[in-house]
Scaffold this active site. Structure first.
Site, short mmCIF file in Angstrom:
data_model
loop_
_atom_site.label_atom_id
_atom_site.label_comp_id
_atom_site.label_asym_id
_atom_site.label_seq_id
_atom_site.Cartn_x
_atom_site.Cartn_y
_atom_site.Cartn_z
N LYS A 1 -55.49 -63.55 67.57
CA LYS A 1 -54.84 -63.42 66.25
C LYS A 1 -54.69 -61.94 65.90
CE LYS A 1 -56.69 -67.68 64.20
NZ LYS A 1 -55.43 -68.35 63.94
N ASP B 1 -62.77 -68.17 64.48
CA ASP B 1 -61.58 -68.36 65.31
C ASP B 1 -60.84 -67.03 65.48
OD1 ASP B 1 -59.40 -69.27 66.69
OD2 ASP B 1 -58.54 -70.43 65.01
N ASP C 1 -63.09 -71.41 59.35
CA ASP C 1 -62.49 -72.39 60.25
C ASP C 1 -63.44 -73.53 60.60
OD1 ASP C 1 -60.06 -73.05 61.40
OD2 ASP C 1 -60.52 -72.10 63.33
N GLU D 1 -57.08 -74.39 69.08
CA GLU D 1 -58.37 -74.85 69.62
C GLU D 1 -58.96 -76.00 68.82
OE1 GLU D 1 -58.08 -72.57 67.45
OE2 GLU D 1 -59.69 -73.04 66.05
N LYS E 1 -63.71 -80.42 62.05
CA LYS E 1 -63.62 -79.21 62.89
C LYS E 1 -64.57 -78.14 62.38
CE LYS E 1 -60.36 -75.34 63.83
NZ LYS E 1 -58.98 -74.83 63.70
N ARG F 1 -57.69 -78.75 67.65
CA ARG F 1 -57.32 -80.07 68.17
C ARG F 1 -58.07 -80.38 69.46
NH1 ARG F 1 -51.22 -78.03 68.16
NH2 ARG F 1 -52.12 -76.97 66.36
N ASP G 1 -55.23 -70.45 70.78
CA ASP G 1 -55.49 -70.46 69.34
C ASP G 1 -55.33 -71.85 68.74
OD1 ASP G 1 -56.13 -69.46 66.88
OD2 ASP G 1 -54.23 -68.43 66.54
N1 BES Z 1 -57.66 -72.02 62.47
C1 BES Z 1 -56.29 -71.93 62.75
C2 BES Z 1 -55.41 -72.48 61.63
C3 BES Z 1 -55.32 -71.67 60.38
C4 BES Z 1 -54.33 -70.72 60.23
C5 BES Z 1 -56.18 -71.90 59.35
C6 BES Z 1 -54.23 -70.02 59.07
C7 BES Z 1 -56.07 -71.19 58.19
C8 BES Z 1 -55.08 -70.25 58.04
C9 BES Z 1 -55.94 -72.72 64.01
O1 BES Z 1 -56.92 -72.79 64.95
C10 BES Z 1 -54.76 -72.02 64.60
O2 BES Z 1 -54.88 -70.90 64.93
N2 BES Z 1 -53.65 -72.73 64.69
C11 BES Z 1 -52.45 -72.17 65.22
C12 BES Z 1 -51.78 -73.22 66.02
C13 BES Z 1 -50.60 -72.71 66.81
C14 BES Z 1 -51.07 -71.77 67.91
C15 BES Z 1 -49.86 -73.90 67.39
C16 BES Z 1 -51.57 -71.74 64.04
O3 BES Z 1 -51.50 -72.47 63.06
O4 BES Z 1 -51.00 -70.66 64.12
ZN ZN Z 2 -56.93 -71.13 66.26
ZN ZN Z 3 -58.88 -72.67 64.25
#
Ligand code: BES
Ligand code: ZN
Ligand code: ZN
Length: 496
Positions: free
Chosen positions: A277, A270, A288, A349, A265, A351, A347
């Protein structure tokens, strides 16, 4: 920084510092360290008896102008209990020693391996520890604390008969750690200096240097290939996406041999998109793209190590922005595979872009897939910044990766993939949805989403959200990007 292997006797070596390590023991001054002690007239035993030197993990004792030695300093580093000592400890001891001496403006040092420790693996771990520890994240500081640079390190304690094995390990360690620093340098870049296009340019330059084939798919090609999931994330940004493909083909590859796909990825920033966020800590989301950078670093190392396995690295790169054209919660997208996806949270994204990257990798002929991604905050809740979360569809393949992690001294922990979790992402209005409808298990539903696209191809997902970035400096590693998983992936490929 130069690292060489030197078989000369260590007692008479002229150097800014002679470094070695001690085990936590009732008599920590034993073996080879007792030889150093004898040369210096029993000083070390005296320090141990007084309780000042114990061998506890990363205890530092610096002795200036040690009697009987030609070294200007003697640095003793605690390595903890001997029974628990392994390559991972040696790597940390080496890295911490380097950072300790560098901070004190030392330029050259000799590192003495202990009796029975002069192996190829030890030389490799030392090179990895030193080179990773030497990496700084001050690229954009105008005051770089000039002058604090380690110039040369000699590995000592190797006998003539151990020299060639040691040198082999040393060479491999250099390749791997330099690749790890290449990855960390990419991850350290802020998003204004590393857009998807710039990442693609850097990947192309790396591939050309390393002798890898490289293909960059631009937004037009991505659209022609109907990569609707990747495009849906990219559409909120003015920066166009890229799909980066680098291929390593060995000289003699047997027909029917496995082809490993390394998919990473690379969201260069992000924001969360429309499901935006919170501001607090958002700056960290420049990392990210760590999964993609890890895969690019891994294939760079493999190009130099030349294992007899074909490897295809596929890195989907995009920003996740809430622009006027951004996708919105509830939008339904069609992935390259033809599956339809309800985007309930923009968010989630990572996946989405991995879905199309995996479909493409399969089209290119991979037989095994490993993906790495800073995928979920949930993995940070589960495993903190200690372990990488490992999700797999094939036990044999997963076990092989976990064995490689152990051998490489990287902490990884297997996570469950029961069918029950799959139910969480069944779509109401499309085939699947991009977040779970149940409560909890966020890193597992994220993994299941990706697995839907891997299908029957043996697949492993590494969630590195908790481990790709050090919030605080460690004695052996600067604050910031870690390059985690690269060593394990290189070991995994080499084990075929
Ligand atoms: N890039 C983030 C995951 C992340 C969160 C990495 C904190 C490092 C620290 C990812 O794209 C994301 O935002 N995931 C969400 C998924 C949720 C909306 C199901 C998350 O983990 O909050
Ligand atoms: Zn995200
Ligand atoms: Zn992300």
């Amino acid at each position: 920084m130069q690292i060489t292997l030197d078989t000369k006797p260590f007692v008479g070596t002229e150097t800014d510092a002679l470094v070695t390590y001690l085990f936590e023991d009732s008599e920590p001054i034993n073996g080879r360290v007792a030889e150093v002690d004898a040369a210096s007239g029993g000083l070390l035993k005296k320090l141990a008896r007084s309780g000042e030197v114990t061998g506890k993990t990363l205890e530092f004792t610096l002795i200036h102008a040690p009697a009987g030695l030609k070294a200007a300093r003697l640095l003793l580093v605690g390595a903890g209990k001997k029974d628990a000592f392994n390559g991972a400890t040696l790597r940390k001891v080496a890295g911490a020693a380097l950072r300790y001496l560098k901070a004190r403006s030392v330029k050259n040092f000799a590192f003495l391996v202990r009796e029975n420790g002069a192996t190829a693996d030890a030389a490799q771990a030392l090179a990895e520890g030193f080179i990773a520890a030497n990496f700084e994240t001050d690229k954009y500081k105008t005051d770089k604390k000039n002058g604090k640079e380690i110039e040369s390190i000699a590995l000592m304690g190797f006998a003539e008969a151990e020299k060639s094995a040691g040198e082999k390990g040393l060479a491999a360690g250099k390749i791997i750690a330099e690749a790890q620093n290449f990855t960390r340098d990419l991850v350290n870049e802020p998003s204004n200096k590393l857009t998807p296009r710039i990442l693609a340019d850097k990947a192309s330059a790396m591939a050309k240097d390393a002798g890898l084939a490289v293909e960059i798919l631009d937004e037009k090609r991505i659209a022609e290939l109907k990569m609707g999931a990747l495009l849906s994330v990219a559409q909120g940004s003015v920066e166009p996406p890229r799909m980066i493909v680098a291929t390593y083909t060995p000289a003699n590859v047997k027909p029917g041999a496995p082809v490993i796909g390394l998919v990473g990825k690379a969201v260069t920033f992000d924001t969360g998109g429309i499901s935006i966020k919170p501001a607090d800590g958002m700056e960290k989301m420049k990392y990210d793209m760590a999964g993609g950078a890890t895969m690019l670093g891994a294939i760079r190392a493999l190009a130099a190590l030349k294992p007899n396995v074909k490897v295809i690295c596929v890195v989907p790169a995009t920003e996740n922005m809430p622009g006027g054209k951004a996708q919105k919660p509830g939008d339904i997208q069609t992935a390259m595979s033809g599956k339809t996806i309800e985007v309930l949270n923009t968010d989630a994204e990572g996946r989405l872009i991995l879905a199309d990257a995996i479909t493409y990798a399969k089209q290119l002929g991979v037989t095994h897939i490993v993906d790495a991604a800073t995928l979920t905050g949930a993995i940070v809740v589960a495993l903190a910044n200690v372990n990488v979360g490992v999700f797999g569809s094939n036990q044999e393949f997963t076990d092989k990766l976990l064995a490689s992690a152990k051998a490489s001294g990287e902490k990884m922990w297997p996570m469950p993939m029961d069918d029950e979790y799959r139910e969480f992402i069944k779509g109401s209005f499309a085939d699947i949805q991009n977040i779970g409808s149940g409560k909890g298990g966020g890193s597992i539903t994220g993994a299941w989403f990706i697995r839907e696209f891997a299908g029957d191809t043996p697949w492993i997902h590494l969630d590195i959200a908790g481990t790709a970035w050090n919030d605080d400096a460690k004695p052996w590693l600067a604050k910031g990007p870690t390059g985690v998983a690269l060593r394990t992936l290189v070991h995994l490929v080499q084990s075929y």
